[in-house]
Design a protein around this motif. Structure first.
Motif, PDB file in Angstrom:
ATOM      1  N   ASP A 265      57.809  56.984  49.696  1.00  0.00           N
ATOM      2  CA  ASP A 265      57.439  57.542  51.005  1.00  0.00           C
ATOM      3  C   ASP A 265      56.051  58.168  51.011  1.00  0.00           C
ATOM      4  N   ASP A 266      55.532  58.546  49.842  1.00  0.00           N
ATOM      5  CA  ASP A 266      54.240  59.224  49.751  1.00  0.00           C
ATOM      6  C   ASP A 266      53.117  58.368  49.188  1.00  0.00           C
ATOM      7  N   VAL A 267      53.455  57.285  48.484  1.00  0.00           N
ATOM      8  CA  VAL A 267      52.457  56.522  47.732  1.00  0.00           C
ATOM      9  C   VAL A 267      52.635  55.024  47.951  1.00  0.00           C
ATOM     10  N   GLN A 268      51.500  54.312  48.028  1.00  0.00           N
ATOM     11  CA  GLN A 268      51.508  52.853  48.043  1.00  0.00           C
ATOM     12  C   GLN A 268      50.576  52.332  46.965  1.00  0.00           C
ATOM     13  N   LEU A 269      51.070  51.443  46.144  1.00  0.00           N
ATOM     14  CA  LEU A 269      50.283  50.778  45.116  1.00  0.00           C
ATOM     15  C   LEU A 269      49.694  49.503  45.692  1.00  0.00           C
ATOM     16  N   LEU A 270      48.394  49.299  45.496  1.00  0.00           N
ATOM     17  CA  LEU A 270      47.712  48.064  45.875  1.00  0.00           C
ATOM     18  C   LEU A 270      46.936  47.587  44.647  1.00  0.00           C
ATOM     19  N   ALA A 271      47.246  46.394  44.152  1.00  0.00           N
ATOM     20  CA  ALA A 271      46.587  45.840  42.977  1.00  0.00           C
ATOM     21  C   ALA A 271      45.653  44.718  43.421  1.00  0.00           C
ATOM     22  N   VAL A 272      44.402  44.750  42.957  1.00  0.00           N
ATOM     23  CA  VAL A 272      43.367  43.827  43.422  1.00  0.00           C
ATOM     24  C   VAL A 272      42.755  43.072  42.251  1.00  0.00           C
ATOM     25  N   SER A 273      42.643  41.752  42.408  1.00  0.00           N
ATOM     26  CA  SER A 273      41.885  40.929  41.456  1.00  0.00           C
ATOM     27  C   SER A 273      41.075  39.904  42.243  1.00  0.00           C
TER      28      SER A 273
ATOM     29  N   LEU B 109      46.461  41.881  45.889  1.00  0.00           N
ATOM     30  CA  LEU B 109      45.445  41.529  46.875  1.00  0.00           C
ATOM     31  C   LEU B 109      44.350  40.672  46.249  1.00  0.00           C
ATOM     32  N   SER B 110      43.923  39.670  47.004  1.00  0.00           N
ATOM     33  CA  SER B 110      42.925  38.720  46.530  1.00  0.00           C
ATOM     34  C   SER B 110      41.534  39.075  47.026  1.00  0.00           C
ATOM     35  N   ASP B 111      40.653  39.376  46.077  1.00  0.00           N
ATOM     36  CA  ASP B 111      39.234  39.642  46.349  1.00  0.00           C
ATOM     37  C   ASP B 111      38.433  38.370  46.019  1.00  0.00           C
ATOM     38  N   PHE B 112      39.046  37.228  46.346  1.00  0.00           N
ATOM     39  CA  PHE B 112      38.503  35.926  45.961  1.00  0.00           C
ATOM     40  C   PHE B 112      37.272  35.520  46.773  1.00  0.00           C
ATOM     41  N   TRP B 113      37.330  35.747  48.099  1.00  0.00           N
ATOM     42  CA  TRP B 113      36.202  35.321  48.929  1.00  0.00           C
ATOM     43  C   TRP B 113      35.995  36.270  50.077  1.00  0.00           C
ATOM     44  N   PRO B 114      34.778  36.734  50.338  1.00  0.00           N
ATOM     45  CA  PRO B 114      33.617  36.558  49.463  1.00  0.00           C
ATOM     46  C   PRO B 114      33.906  37.153  48.081  1.00  0.00           C
ATOM     47  N   HIS B 115      33.595  36.370  47.082  1.00  0.00           N
ATOM     48  CA  HIS B 115      34.017  36.654  45.713  1.00  0.00           C
ATOM     49  C   HIS B 115      33.576  38.045  45.244  1.00  0.00           C
ATOM     50  N   GLY B 116      34.581  38.906  44.977  1.00  0.00           N
ATOM     51  CA  GLY B 116      34.317  40.222  44.409  1.00  0.00           C
ATOM     52  C   GLY B 116      33.720  41.239  45.369  1.00  0.00           C
ATOM     53  N   GLU B 117      33.757  40.978  46.657  1.00  0.00           N
ATOM     54  CA  GLU B 117      33.117  41.890  47.625  1.00  0.00           C
ATOM     55  C   GLU B 117      33.699  43.307  47.563  1.00  0.00           C
ATOM     56  N   VAL B 118      35.010  43.418  47.514  1.00  0.00           N
ATOM     57  CA  VAL B 118      35.640  44.742  47.472  1.00  0.00           C
ATOM     58  C   VAL B 118      35.434  45.386  46.100  1.00  0.00           C
ATOM     59  N   SER B 119      35.548  44.612  45.054  1.00  0.00           N
ATOM     60  CA  SER B 119      35.292  45.130  43.697  1.00  0.00           C
ATOM     61  C   SER B 119      33.872  45.682  43.595  1.00  0.00           C
ATOM     62  N   ARG B 120      32.916  44.988  44.198  1.00  0.00           N
ATOM     63  CA  ARG B 120      31.535  45.484  44.208  1.00  0.00           C
ATOM     64  C   ARG B 120      31.429  46.786  44.999  1.00  0.00           C
ATOM     65  N   ALA B 121      32.106  46.865  46.142  1.00  0.00           N
ATOM     66  CA  ALA B 121      32.046  48.073  46.969  1.00  0.00           C
ATOM     67  C   ALA B 121      32.549  49.295  46.205  1.00  0.00           C
ATOM     68  N   TYR B 122      33.501  49.089  45.296  1.00  0.00           N
ATOM     69  CA  TYR B 122      34.041  50.190  44.487  1.00  0.00           C
ATOM     70  C   TYR B 122      33.306  50.350  43.157  1.00  0.00           C
ATOM     71  N   GLY B 123      32.339  49.481  42.899  1.00  0.00           N
ATOM     72  CA  GLY B 123      31.528  49.593  41.688  1.00  0.00           C
ATOM     73  C   GLY B 123      32.218  49.139  40.421  1.00  0.00           C
ATOM     74  N   VAL B 124      33.190  48.214  40.546  1.00  0.00           N
ATOM     75  CA  VAL B 124      33.937  47.779  39.376  1.00  0.00           C
ATOM     76  C   VAL B 124      33.868  46.264  39.144  1.00  0.00           C
ATOM     77  N   PHE B 125      32.866  45.602  39.714  1.00  0.00           N
ATOM     78  CA  PHE B 125      32.727  44.162  39.519  1.00  0.00           C
ATOM     79  C   PHE B 125      31.796  43.886  38.347  1.00  0.00           C
ATOM     80  N   ASP B 126      32.235  43.048  37.424  1.00  0.00           N
ATOM     81  CA  ASP B 126      31.429  42.637  36.280  1.00  0.00           C
ATOM     82  C   ASP B 126      30.734  41.332  36.662  1.00  0.00           C
ATOM     83  N   GLU B 127      29.444  41.430  36.960  1.00  0.00           N
ATOM     84  CA  GLU B 127      28.672  40.267  37.419  1.00  0.00           C
ATOM     85  C   GLU B 127      28.642  39.158  36.379  1.00  0.00           C
ATOM     86  N   GLU B 128      28.581  39.518  35.124  1.00  0.00           N
ATOM     87  CA  GLU B 128      28.490  38.526  34.064  1.00  0.00           C
ATOM     88  C   GLU B 128      29.789  37.735  33.906  1.00  0.00           C
TER      89      GLU B 128
END
Length: 152
Positions: free
Chosen positions: A63-71, A92-111
């Motif tokens: 009732d207080d928490v929701q887990l959201l897992a993103v790749s 959740l799929s951060d597939f396209w635009p590829h890594g857009e949400v991961s980049r917004a949170y600063g956790v995308f590995d460009e390499e």
């Protein structure tokens, strides 16, 4: 660099493993969110972490928490992964635009082209209250999430 606690969490629109679109704003005012980024479905450490969450699900989906897992995997990959492992929480799929949400949170590995292991505890008002970021091979400790959630 990952965004810091005290920062307003960037909103997003991502499709889950069933093709439904979810947003962070869907939970604003209602639930705290554990937003967990992970590199790849079916990889050893990721599967272990997500199965540990599955096994402790009442702590992360209630009732207080929701887990959201993103790749950055496609929704189709996430559906098979979810069915195979019995996950009853959104992948959740951060597939396209590829890594857009991961980049917004600063956790995308460009390499590597994927998210690193970043976790953000977001309060009901949409503010990041706690975060941890680990490298690709380093699993996170779920007990840290529980402690951070209790502090809200």
């Amino acid at each position: 660099m990952a965004i810091e606690p005290g920062t307003k969490a960037p909103d997003f629109r991502l499709r889950n493993q069933h093709g439904q679109t979810l947003t962070l704003a869907d939970h604003r005012g209602g639930k705290n969110v554990v937003l967990l980024f992970y590199p790849f479905a079916f990889s050893g450490v990721c599967t272990g972490e997500l199965c540990a969450l599955r096994d402790a699900l009442p702590s992360f989906v209630n009732d207080d928490v929701q887990l959201l897992a993103v790749s950055c995997d496609s929704p189709f990959t996430l559906r098979v992964f979810s069915e195979q492992e019995g996950f009853e929480y959104p992948l959740l799929s951060d597939f396209w635009p590829h890594g857009e949400v991961s980049r917004a949170y600063g956790v995308f590995d460009e390499e590597k082209g994927c998210a690193v292991r970043g976790t953000f505890i977001i309060d009901r008002e949409g503010v990041i209250r706690w975060t941890v970021v680990n490298g690709l091979p380093d699993a996170r400790d779920l007990n840290d999430y529980v402690t951070a959630l209790r502090a809200l």
